[in-house]
Scaffold this motif. Sequence first.
Motif, PDB file in Angstrom:
ATOM      1  N   THR A 210       6.948  40.835  31.793  1.00 63.80           N
ATOM      2  CA  THR A 210       5.884  40.258  30.965  1.00 63.80           C
ATOM      3  C   THR A 210       5.087  39.135  31.606  1.00 63.80           C
ATOM      4  OG1 THR A 210       7.442  38.703  29.939  1.00 63.80           O
ATOM      5  CG2 THR A 210       7.114  40.821  28.832  1.00 63.80           C
ATOM      6  N   VAL A 211       5.683  38.367  32.524  1.00 63.50           N
ATOM      7  CA  VAL A 211       4.989  37.194  33.060  1.00 63.50           C
ATOM      8  C   VAL A 211       3.600  37.532  33.618  1.00 63.50           C
ATOM      9  CG1 VAL A 211       5.014  35.453  34.898  1.00 63.50           C
ATOM     10  CG2 VAL A 211       7.006  35.741  33.421  1.00 63.50           C
ATOM     11  N   PRO A 212       3.448  38.589  34.426  1.00 57.28           N
ATOM     12  CA  PRO A 212       2.099  38.899  34.924  1.00 57.28           C
ATOM     13  C   PRO A 212       1.101  39.183  33.807  1.00 57.28           C
ATOM     14  CG  PRO A 212       3.756  40.071  36.199  1.00 57.28           C
ATOM     15  CD  PRO A 212       4.459  39.489  35.012  1.00 57.28           C
ATOM     16  N   HIS A 213       1.539  39.889  32.757  1.00 56.11           N
ATOM     17  CA  HIS A 213       0.640  40.222  31.644  1.00 56.11           C
ATOM     18  C   HIS A 213       0.321  38.987  30.797  1.00 56.11           C
ATOM     19  CE1 HIS A 213       0.883  44.457  32.564  1.00 56.11           C
ATOM     20  NE2 HIS A 213       2.207  44.418  32.516  1.00 56.11           N
ATOM     21  N   ILE A 214       1.305  38.096  30.663  1.00 54.87           N
ATOM     22  CA  ILE A 214       1.077  36.845  29.931  1.00 54.87           C
ATOM     23  C   ILE A 214       0.033  36.009  30.662  1.00 54.87           C
ATOM     24  CG2 ILE A 214       2.123  34.645  29.276  1.00 54.87           C
ATOM     25  CD1 ILE A 214       4.764  36.269  28.825  1.00 54.87           C
ATOM     26  N   LYS A 215       0.201  35.873  31.961  1.00 59.06           N
ATOM     27  CA  LYS A 215      -0.726  35.045  32.739  1.00 59.06           C
ATOM     28  C   LYS A 215      -2.118  35.659  32.810  1.00 59.06           C
ATOM     29  CE  LYS A 215       2.706  32.524  35.406  1.00 59.06           C
ATOM     30  NZ  LYS A 215       3.195  32.081  36.730  1.00 59.06           N
ATOM     31  N   ALA A 216      -2.190  36.985  32.687  1.00 55.00           N
ATOM     32  CA  ALA A 216      -3.486  37.662  32.695  1.00 55.00           C
ATOM     33  C   ALA A 216      -4.130  37.692  31.307  1.00 55.00           C
ATOM     34  CB  ALA A 216      -3.320  39.084  33.219  1.00 55.00           C
ATOM     35  N   GLY A 217      -3.418  37.186  30.282  1.00 56.20           N
ATOM     36  CA  GLY A 217      -3.965  37.169  28.927  1.00 56.20           C
ATOM     37  C   GLY A 217      -3.961  38.512  28.228  1.00 56.20           C
ATOM     38  N   LYS A 218      -3.155  39.443  28.710  1.00 58.48           N
ATOM     39  CA  LYS A 218      -3.125  40.780  28.115  1.00 58.48           C
ATOM     40  C   LYS A 218      -2.219  40.867  26.894  1.00 58.48           C
ATOM     41  CE  LYS A 218      -4.204  43.251  32.395  1.00 58.48           C
ATOM     42  NZ  LYS A 218      -3.751  44.282  33.357  1.00 58.48           N
ATOM     43  N   VAL A 219      -1.280  39.920  26.770  1.00 57.69           N
ATOM     44  CA  VAL A 219      -0.414  39.839  25.596  1.00 57.69           C
ATOM     45  C   VAL A 219      -0.350  38.393  25.146  1.00 57.69           C
ATOM     46  CG1 VAL A 219       1.001  41.851  26.184  1.00 57.69           C
ATOM     47  CG2 VAL A 219       1.671  39.582  27.004  1.00 57.69           C
ATOM     48  N   LYS A 220       0.010  38.186  23.902  1.00 54.43           N
ATOM     49  CA  LYS A 220       0.111  36.838  23.341  1.00 54.43           C
ATOM     50  C   LYS A 220       1.569  36.391  23.398  1.00 54.43           C
ATOM     51  CE  LYS A 220      -2.593  35.842  19.947  1.00 54.43           C
ATOM     52  NZ  LYS A 220      -3.238  35.749  18.613  1.00 54.43           N
ATOM     53  N   LEU A 221       1.817  35.247  23.995  1.00 49.81           N
ATOM     54  CA  LEU A 221       3.175  34.723  24.150  1.00 49.81           C
ATOM     55  C   LEU A 221       3.546  33.837  22.965  1.00 49.81           C
ATOM     56  CD1 LEU A 221       5.754  34.110  25.811  1.00 49.81           C
ATOM     57  CD2 LEU A 221       4.455  32.298  26.962  1.00 49.81           C
ATOM     58  N   TYR A 222       4.708  34.156  22.349  1.00 47.01           N
ATOM     59  CA  TYR A 222       5.175  33.358  21.211  1.00 47.01           C
ATOM     60  C   TYR A 222       6.399  32.508  21.540  1.00 47.01           C
ATOM     61  CZ  TYR A 222       1.893  35.743  18.190  1.00 47.01           C
ATOM     62  OH  TYR A 222       0.729  36.198  17.612  1.00 47.01           O
ATOM     63  N   GLY A 223       7.188  32.902  22.491  1.00 44.20           N
ATOM     64  CA  GLY A 223       8.355  32.087  22.810  1.00 44.20           C
ATOM     65  C   GLY A 223       9.268  32.770  23.799  1.00 44.20           C
ATOM     66  N   VAL A 224      10.257  32.015  24.267  1.00 47.75           N
ATOM     67  CA  VAL A 224      11.250  32.537  25.204  1.00 47.75           C
ATOM     68  C   VAL A 224      12.623  32.483  24.548  1.00 47.75           C
ATOM     69  CG1 VAL A 224       9.910  31.899  27.227  1.00 47.75           C
ATOM     70  CG2 VAL A 224      11.543  30.258  26.292  1.00 47.75           C
ATOM     71  N   THR A 225      13.528  33.322  25.038  1.00 52.27           N
ATOM     72  CA  THR A 225      14.816  33.510  24.353  1.00 52.27           C
ATOM     73  C   THR A 225      15.942  32.675  24.953  1.00 52.27           C
ATOM     74  OG1 THR A 225      15.456  35.352  25.789  1.00 52.27           O
ATOM     75  CG2 THR A 225      14.145  35.884  23.824  1.00 52.27           C
ATOM     76  N   THR A 226      15.603  31.746  25.824  1.00 51.73           N
ATOM     77  CA  THR A 226      16.602  30.929  26.508  1.00 51.73           C
ATOM     78  C   THR A 226      16.823  29.601  25.781  1.00 51.73           C
ATOM     79  OG1 THR A 226      14.771  30.227  27.920  1.00 51.73           O
ATOM     80  CG2 THR A 226      16.236  31.899  28.792  1.00 51.73           C
ATOM     81  N   ARG A 227      17.865  28.885  26.206  1.00 50.37           N
ATOM     82  CA  ARG A 227      18.153  27.575  25.606  1.00 50.37           C
ATOM     83  C   ARG A 227      17.103  26.537  25.997  1.00 50.37           C
ATOM     84  NH1 ARG A 227      23.237  26.387  23.568  1.00 50.37           N
ATOM     85  NH2 ARG A 227      24.691  28.140  23.561  1.00 50.37           N
ATOM     86  N   GLU A 228      16.578  26.670  27.210  1.00 54.03           N
ATOM     87  CA  GLU A 228      15.597  25.715  27.707  1.00 54.03           C
ATOM     88  C   GLU A 228      14.312  26.444  28.087  1.00 54.03           C
ATOM     89  OE1 GLU A 228      17.447  23.730  30.950  1.00 54.03           O
ATOM     90  OE2 GLU A 228      18.978  22.752  29.694  1.00 54.03           O
ATOM     91  N   ARG A 229      13.216  25.711  28.159  1.00 54.66           N
ATOM     92  CA  ARG A 229      11.943  26.294  28.554  1.00 54.66           C
ATOM     93  C   ARG A 229      12.009  26.778  30.002  1.00 54.66           C
ATOM     94  NH1 ARG A 229       6.830  23.435  25.528  1.00 54.66           N
ATOM     95  NH2 ARG A 229       7.845  23.113  23.495  1.00 54.66           N
ATOM     96  N   LEU A 230      11.136  27.725  30.305  1.00 58.61           N
ATOM     97  CA  LEU A 230      11.165  28.353  31.617  1.00 58.61           C
ATOM     98  C   LEU A 230      10.115  27.750  32.543  1.00 58.61           C
ATOM     99  CD1 LEU A 230      11.484  32.121  30.625  1.00 58.61           C
ATOM    100  CD2 LEU A 230      13.307  30.511  31.207  1.00 58.61           C
ATOM    101  N   LYS A 231      10.501  27.624  33.786  1.00 58.21           N
ATOM    102  CA  LYS A 231       9.600  27.067  34.800  1.00 58.21           C
ATOM    103  C   LYS A 231       8.289  27.849  34.919  1.00 58.21           C
ATOM    104  CE  LYS A 231       9.557  26.027  39.773  1.00 58.21           C
ATOM    105  NZ  LYS A 231      10.369  26.071  41.015  1.00 58.21           N
ATOM    106  N   PRO A 232       8.294  29.190  34.935  1.00 57.02           N
ATOM    107  CA  PRO A 232       7.034  29.918  35.076  1.00 57.02           C
ATOM    108  C   PRO A 232       6.161  29.863  33.821  1.00 57.02           C
ATOM    109  CG  PRO A 232       8.908  31.279  35.710  1.00 57.02           C
ATOM    110  CD  PRO A 232       9.447  30.095  34.983  1.00 57.02           C
TER     111      PRO A 232
END
Length: 327
Positions: A210-232
């Motif tokens: 998903t990261v490439p599509h998120i950065k390209a604006g092709k999908v809307k990002l709502y959140g990540v499933t980890t305990r902490e935020r992600l570097k990318p």
Amino acid sequence: MKTPRFLAAAFTAALFAVAPLGAQAQAYPAKPLTLVIPFAAGGPTDLLGRALAQSMGTALGQTVVVENRAGAGGTLASAYVARATNDGYTLLLHHIGMSTAPGLYRKLAFDPLKDFEYVGQVADVPMTLVGRPDLPAKTPQELIAYLKQDGAKVNLAHAGLGAASQLCGMLLQQAVGAQSTTVPYQGTAPALTALIGGQVDVMCDQTMQTVPHIKAGKVKLYGVTTRERLKPLPEAMTLREAGLKDFEVVVWHGVYAPKGTPAPVMAALNTALKSALKDPALLKRLDEVGVQVVPEPLQTPEGLRTHLKAEIDRWGALIRQAGTYAD
């Protein structure tokens, strides 16, 4: 009474009979290996597997060929490797689905705890909750509220039974306390394509995809499933922050060999795995999409086996509660 000449001849014959076996053991690997991926080419596990195969091949001094055997949530490939010749030339890279298969399938052609040798764990891949580009919900809190109020109206895509996206979707529905309309696809790529095209509303998927599509604006990002935020994706809330208490899904991966693979071969494979997981090129590639190599104690046969057993127990309880099974 046997003469010294007879004994010498017998000793020489025995030496020549044993020598090829010893040379063969020392020469491992003497030919290319096959790393079986239980999902379609282009998906997250495939991308990880191809990167790993290259680095392990360098460590082993042999080519590691990737072979995709998709179908039945990864169980077809798992059964294939379980039945393969146990000479160290056929391996399996599987994700969290190895631990969910006993709960999801009433009949399995293999036993994850009895039919394999364990090379070691590889990496943890986070997941993202993403939506179609024009979904009205602007924040994760708005999406959660919408799921709670009108869950049945939401089309929740996943990559098929046993896929990580389906498991994450199950947890999401449980966390919000509402059922959505689930839409299965034959793999991650077609599910994500449907999301980008607006045919479905939301899905969970691994950051490698998903990261490439998120950065390209092709999908809307709502959140990540980890305990902490992600570097990318530093701007993305964790779903815990968004209000889903204790929500966490990490897609772990392990490498397996058929049961009975010789101990010296398993030792060579584990050494190659550990070497690959120190490869700067591999680490850079994984870091760019938020993938974390597991700590070294988990990069071991016992580390993988212990984690697999714990995950079978964890997901079995959730699957029984959800009542999701396949024949």
